[in-house]
Design a protein around this motif. Structure first.
Motif, PDB file in Angstrom:
ATOM      1  N   LEU A 125       0.819  -1.207   0.000  1.00 13.34           N
ATOM      2  CA  LEU A 125       0.000   0.000   0.000  1.00 13.34           C
ATOM      3  C   LEU A 125       0.852   1.256   0.000  1.00 13.34           C
ATOM      4  O   LEU A 125       0.474   2.273  -0.606  1.00 13.34           O
ATOM      5  N   GLN A 126       2.000   1.211   0.680  1.00 12.55           N
ATOM      6  CA  GLN A 126       2.841   2.395   0.745  1.00 12.55           C
ATOM      7  C   GLN A 126       3.406   2.767  -0.619  1.00 12.55           C
ATOM      8  O   GLN A 126       3.751   3.924  -0.865  1.00 12.55           O
ATOM      9  N   GLU A 127       3.529   1.781  -1.524  1.00 14.77           N
ATOM     10  CA  GLU A 127       4.102   2.040  -2.837  1.00 14.77           C
ATOM     11  C   GLU A 127       3.074   2.549  -3.844  1.00 14.77           C
ATOM     12  O   GLU A 127       3.443   2.932  -4.953  1.00 14.77           O
ATOM     13  N   LEU A 128       1.800   2.545  -3.506  1.00 14.31           N
ATOM     14  CA  LEU A 128       0.764   2.993  -4.434  1.00 14.31           C
ATOM     15  C   LEU A 128       0.709   4.513  -4.478  1.00 14.31           C
ATOM     16  O   LEU A 128       0.944   5.201  -3.484  1.00 14.31           O
ATOM     17  N   ASP A 129       0.400   5.042  -5.676  1.00 12.67           N
ATOM     18  CA  ASP A 129       0.258   6.488  -5.842  1.00 12.67           C
ATOM     19  C   ASP A 129      -1.114   6.974  -5.401  1.00 12.67           C
ATOM     20  O   ASP A 129      -1.295   8.166  -5.153  1.00 12.67           O
ATOM     21  N   GLN A 130      -2.077   6.078  -5.325  1.00  8.40           N
ATOM     22  CA  GLN A 130      -3.420   6.446  -4.905  1.00  8.40           C
ATOM     23  C   GLN A 130      -3.584   6.213  -3.405  1.00  8.40           C
ATOM     24  O   GLN A 130      -2.882   5.407  -2.803  1.00  8.40           O
ATOM     25  N   GLY A 131      -4.527   6.923  -2.825  1.00 12.98           N
ATOM     26  CA  GLY A 131      -4.869   6.683  -1.436  1.00 12.98           C
ATOM     27  C   GLY A 131      -5.728   5.437  -1.310  1.00 12.98           C
ATOM     28  O   GLY A 131      -6.617   5.204  -2.132  1.00 12.98           O
ATOM     29  N   VAL A 132      -5.466   4.641  -0.302  1.00  8.44           N
ATOM     30  CA  VAL A 132      -6.188   3.385  -0.102  1.00  8.44           C
ATOM     31  C   VAL A 132      -6.665   3.319   1.343  1.00  8.44           C
ATOM     32  O   VAL A 132      -5.891   3.565   2.274  1.00  8.44           O
ATOM     33  N   LEU A 133      -7.937   2.987   1.514  1.00 10.67           N
ATOM     34  CA  LEU A 133      -8.529   2.768   2.834  1.00 10.67           C
ATOM     35  C   LEU A 133      -9.224   1.416   2.823  1.00 10.67           C
ATOM     36  O   LEU A 133      -9.926   1.088   1.864  1.00 10.67           O
ATOM     37  N   ILE A 134      -9.026   0.635   3.867  1.00  7.46           N
ATOM     38  CA  ILE A 134      -9.721  -0.639   4.048  1.00  7.46           C
ATOM     39  C   ILE A 134     -10.610  -0.499   5.276  1.00  7.46           C
ATOM     40  O   ILE A 134     -10.124  -0.185   6.364  1.00  7.46           O
ATOM     41  N   CYS A 135     -11.907  -0.726   5.093  1.00  4.61           N
ATOM     42  CA  CYS A 135     -12.883  -0.499   6.163  1.00  4.61           C
ATOM     43  C   CYS A 135     -13.727  -1.750   6.368  1.00  4.61           C
ATOM     44  O   CYS A 135     -13.840  -2.601   5.481  1.00  4.61           O
ATOM     45  N   ASN A 136     -14.336  -1.845   7.546  1.00  5.64           N
ATOM     46  CA  ASN A 136     -15.276  -2.926   7.812  1.00  5.64           C
ATOM     47  C   ASN A 136     -16.688  -2.460   7.481  1.00  5.64           C
ATOM     48  O   ASN A 136     -16.894  -1.345   6.998  1.00  5.64           O
ATOM     49  N   LEU A 137     -17.662  -3.318   7.752  1.00  2.32           N
ATOM     50  CA  LEU A 137     -19.042  -2.982   7.406  1.00  2.32           C
ATOM     51  C   LEU A 137     -19.618  -1.884   8.289  1.00  2.32           C
ATOM     52  O   LEU A 137     -20.670  -1.331   7.964  1.00  2.32           O
ATOM     53  N   ASP A 138     -18.956  -1.588   9.401  1.00 10.95           N
ATOM     54  CA  ASP A 138     -19.386  -0.485  10.261  1.00 10.95           C
ATOM     55  C   ASP A 138     -18.747   0.834   9.857  1.00 10.95           C
ATOM     56  O   ASP A 138     -18.807   1.812  10.616  1.00 10.95           O
ATOM     57  N   ASN A 139     -18.115   0.849   8.680  1.00 14.41           N
ATOM     58  CA  ASN A 139     -17.468   2.052   8.142  1.00 14.41           C
ATOM     59  C   ASN A 139     -16.318   2.524   9.030  1.00 14.41           C
ATOM     60  O   ASN A 139     -16.030   3.724   9.097  1.00 14.41           O
ATOM     61  N   ARG A 140     -15.655   1.574   9.696  1.00 17.71           N
ATOM     62  CA  ARG A 140     -14.489   1.885  10.515  1.00 17.71           C
ATOM     63  C   ARG A 140     -13.219   1.553   9.740  1.00 17.71           C
ATOM     64  O   ARG A 140     -13.129   0.506   9.107  1.00 17.71           O
ATOM     65  N   ILE A 141     -12.246   2.445   9.790  1.00 20.19           N
ATOM     66  CA  ILE A 141     -11.008   2.279   9.035  1.00 20.19           C
ATOM     67  C   ILE A 141     -10.135   1.242   9.729  1.00 20.19           C
ATOM     68  O   ILE A 141      -9.821   1.361  10.912  1.00 20.19           O
ATOM     69  N   LEU A 142      -9.739   0.211   8.971  1.00  8.33           N
ATOM     70  CA  LEU A 142      -8.883  -0.845   9.491  1.00  8.33           C
ATOM     71  C   LEU A 142      -7.437  -0.701   9.036  1.00  8.33           C
ATOM     72  O   LEU A 142      -6.525  -1.127   9.748  1.00  8.33           O
ATOM     73  N   LEU A 143      -7.235  -0.126   7.853  1.00  7.26           N
ATOM     74  CA  LEU A 143      -5.881  -0.002   7.307  1.00  7.26           C
ATOM     75  C   LEU A 143      -5.872   1.136   6.301  1.00  7.26           C
ATOM     76  O   LEU A 143      -6.878   1.388   5.629  1.00  7.26           O
ATOM     77  N   TYR A 144      -4.745   1.816   6.188  1.00  3.24           N
ATOM     78  CA  TYR A 144      -4.608   2.918   5.240  1.00  3.24           C
ATOM     79  C   TYR A 144      -3.134   3.081   4.909  1.00  3.24           C
ATOM     80  O   TYR A 144      -2.251   2.533   5.588  1.00  3.24           O
ATOM     81  N   ASN A 145      -2.851   3.833   3.845  1.00  8.72           N
ATOM     82  CA  ASN A 145      -1.466   4.101   3.477  1.00  8.72           C
ATOM     83  C   ASN A 145      -1.163   5.588   3.651  1.00  8.72           C
ATOM     84  O   ASN A 145      -2.050   6.412   3.908  1.00  8.72           O
ATOM     85  N   ARG A 146       0.109   5.923   3.502  1.00  5.50           N
ATOM     86  CA  ARG A 146       0.541   7.306   3.712  1.00  5.50           C
ATOM     87  C   ARG A 146      -0.040   8.249   2.667  1.00  5.50           C
ATOM     88  O   ARG A 146      -0.307   9.420   2.943  1.00  5.50           O
ATOM     89  N   ARG A 147      -0.222   7.734   1.458  1.00  4.30           N
ATOM     90  CA  ARG A 147      -0.781   8.570   0.401  1.00  4.30           C
ATOM     91  C   ARG A 147      -2.194   9.024   0.760  1.00  4.30           C
ATOM     92  O   ARG A 147      -2.598  10.150   0.423  1.00  4.30           O
ATOM     93  N   ALA A 148      -2.944   8.175   1.451  1.00  4.14           N
ATOM     94  CA  ALA A 148      -4.296   8.561   1.870  1.00  4.14           C
ATOM     95  C   ALA A 148      -4.254   9.731   2.839  1.00  4.14           C
ATOM     96  O   ALA A 148      -5.097  10.635   2.780  1.00  4.14           O
ATOM     97  N   LEU A 149      -3.272   9.745   3.739  1.00  6.97           N
ATOM     98  CA  LEU A 149      -3.140  10.868   4.667  1.00  6.97           C
ATOM     99  C   LEU A 149      -2.846  12.160   3.920  1.00  6.97           C
ATOM    100  O   LEU A 149      -3.373  13.225   4.267  1.00  6.97           O
ATOM    101  N   GLN A 150      -2.010  12.070   2.883  1.00  7.41           N
ATOM    102  CA  GLN A 150      -1.670  13.273   2.120  1.00  7.41           C
ATOM    103  C   GLN A 150      -2.873  13.788   1.337  1.00  7.41           C
ATOM    104  O   GLN A 150      -3.128  14.999   1.300  1.00  7.41           O
ATOM    105  N   ILE A 151      -3.619  12.883   0.712  1.00  7.45           N
ATOM    106  CA  ILE A 151      -4.766  13.314  -0.092  1.00  7.45           C
ATOM    107  C   ILE A 151      -5.873  13.871   0.795  1.00  7.45           C
ATOM    108  O   ILE A 151      -6.515  14.877   0.461  1.00  7.45           O
ATOM    109  N   LEU A 152      -6.098  13.228   1.937  1.00  4.09           N
ATOM    110  CA  LEU A 152      -7.151  13.679   2.846  1.00  4.09           C
ATOM    111  C   LEU A 152      -6.714  14.851   3.708  1.00  4.09           C
ATOM    112  O   LEU A 152      -7.530  15.391   4.460  1.00  4.09           O
ATOM    113  N   HIS A 153      -5.413  15.208   3.623  1.00  6.46           N
ATOM    114  CA  HIS A 153      -4.873  16.338   4.384  1.00  6.46           C
ATOM    115  C   HIS A 153      -5.090  16.131   5.883  1.00  6.46           C
ATOM    116  O   HIS A 153      -5.572  17.018   6.598  1.00  6.46           O
ATOM    117  N   VAL A 154      -4.732  14.920   6.329  1.00  9.05           N
ATOM    118  CA  VAL A 154      -4.819  14.579   7.750  1.00  9.05           C
ATOM    119  C   VAL A 154      -3.426  14.692   8.343  1.00  9.05           C
ATOM    120  O   VAL A 154      -2.480  14.076   7.849  1.00  9.05           O
TER     121      VAL A 154
END
Length: 341
Positions: A147-176
């Protein structure tokens, strides 16, 4: 639980023997009373002495039997129960020996075999859990490295819409700033409505088994905004199934920031619209030759202003070939865009 059930095993056995003493003494006293009625009052001293000695003998024998029973039966059973409970609940090692409960027959060996089997099963379970945990940790590390090597942001969530995994690119795109935090709600960083709509469509597609023949399968394009509304995101939502592929277990979101691209497209459309309006006005108020000259100048102006326009598909620089008025026959034709959506 009654009051008698709260007593320990040894106390209840003692009460059992005490009841035997009392009942035996009562039966003996009743027998002596009937004998006194038959013999007469002259035999009273002899009957009292005999009855007292008999009651004392019964009490002594009962107490001696109870003591032996307590030492050889009640205490070993109590020790076995405590040892088994400590083994089951705390995993403490066994303290039973071959001498413990030797008068209980096969009870002590059977308990020792059961305890040994329980310890072995627990150790095997612990080893399997440790191996599964280590394997899951390795898989998670490999997934995180991918996931860290991907240029796109990636989020993995459960059915309760809770974030289980993410990459650094997602933090940059979401400005977190900092870490996003696992278990955080997805809708705390993006708008909820587009994702709810996409998940409803994917769930219905899976329930009706249309995903097997659908070109997108279990994925759906989604366009949303960040929670503060400052950035526009475009990506895809993909439904994840369980191991048996019988029910959804979560979903993944891949996205990228298209705010700048949308702004450039809006600016391009605005410039083209302005150029068209100016060209139409010149054609309506000027002669044919003047209109052609002005049209050429408008094309040059748009050519200069559109030098920073880029194709949304490949990123290459775009150039205006010709500006035409509705109803006017173009002097040239651009190649058709075959992959237009």
């Amino acid at each position: 639980m009654t009051r008698l059930e709260r007593l320990s095993l040894r106390v209840r056995i003692f009460l059992f023997f005490a009841l035997i003493v009392v009942a035996s003494s009562a039966i003996l006293m009743a027998a002596l009373y009937f004998a006194l009625q038959r013999i007469g009052s002259d035999a009273l001293p002899h009957l009292v002495l005999s009855g007292g000695l008999a009651c004392f003998g019964i009490a002594f024998v009962s107490f001696w039997v109870w003591q032996k029973f307590d030492i050889n039966v009640a205490q070993p059973i109590d020790l076995i129960v405590k040892d088994v409970r400590s083994l089951v609940h705390a995993g403490a090692p066994q303290h039973l020996t071959g001498e413990t409960g030797k008068y209980l027959g096969f009870l002590n060996p059977a308990i020792r075999e059961i305890s040994a089997a329980l310890v072995e099963a627990r150790e095997e379970t612990d080893s399997q859990v440790a191996a599964a945990t280590a394997s899951a940790s390795r898989q998670k590390q490999r997934l995180e490295s991918v996931l860290q090597e991907l240029d796109q942001g990636v989020l993995i969530c459960n059915l309760d819409n809770r974030i289980l995994l993410y990459n650094r690119r997602a933090l940059q795109i979401l400005h977190v700033s900092g870490e996003m935090g696992l278990g955080r709600s997805l809708f705390s960083v993006v708008s909820a409505a587009p994702f709810r709509h996409a998940l409803d469509r994917l769930s219905h597609r899976f329930e009706t088994a249309r995903h097997r023949h659908h070109p997108d399968g279990l994925s759906q394009m989604v366009i949303c905004a960040t929670a503060d509304g400052r950035h526009t995101l475009q990506g895809r939502v993909s439904l994840l199934l369980n191991q048996d592929e019988t029910a959804p277990s979560g979903f993944t979101v891949t996205f990228e920031d298209v705010t700048r691209q949308l702004a450039e497209n809006v600016e391009r459309d605005r410039l083209l619209q302005r150029a068209r309006i100016k060209t139409i006005r010149l054609l309506l108020h000027a002669g044919p030759n003047d209109g052609q000259v002005e049209n050429t100048s408008q094309e040059e102006e748009c050519e200069r202003q559109s030098s920073n326009w880029h194709c949304p598909e490949c990123g290459a620089t775009m150039r205006i070939i010709e500006i035409c008025v509705r109803g006017q026959l173009p002097r040239s034709r651009a190649p058709p865009w075959k992959d237009a959506a």
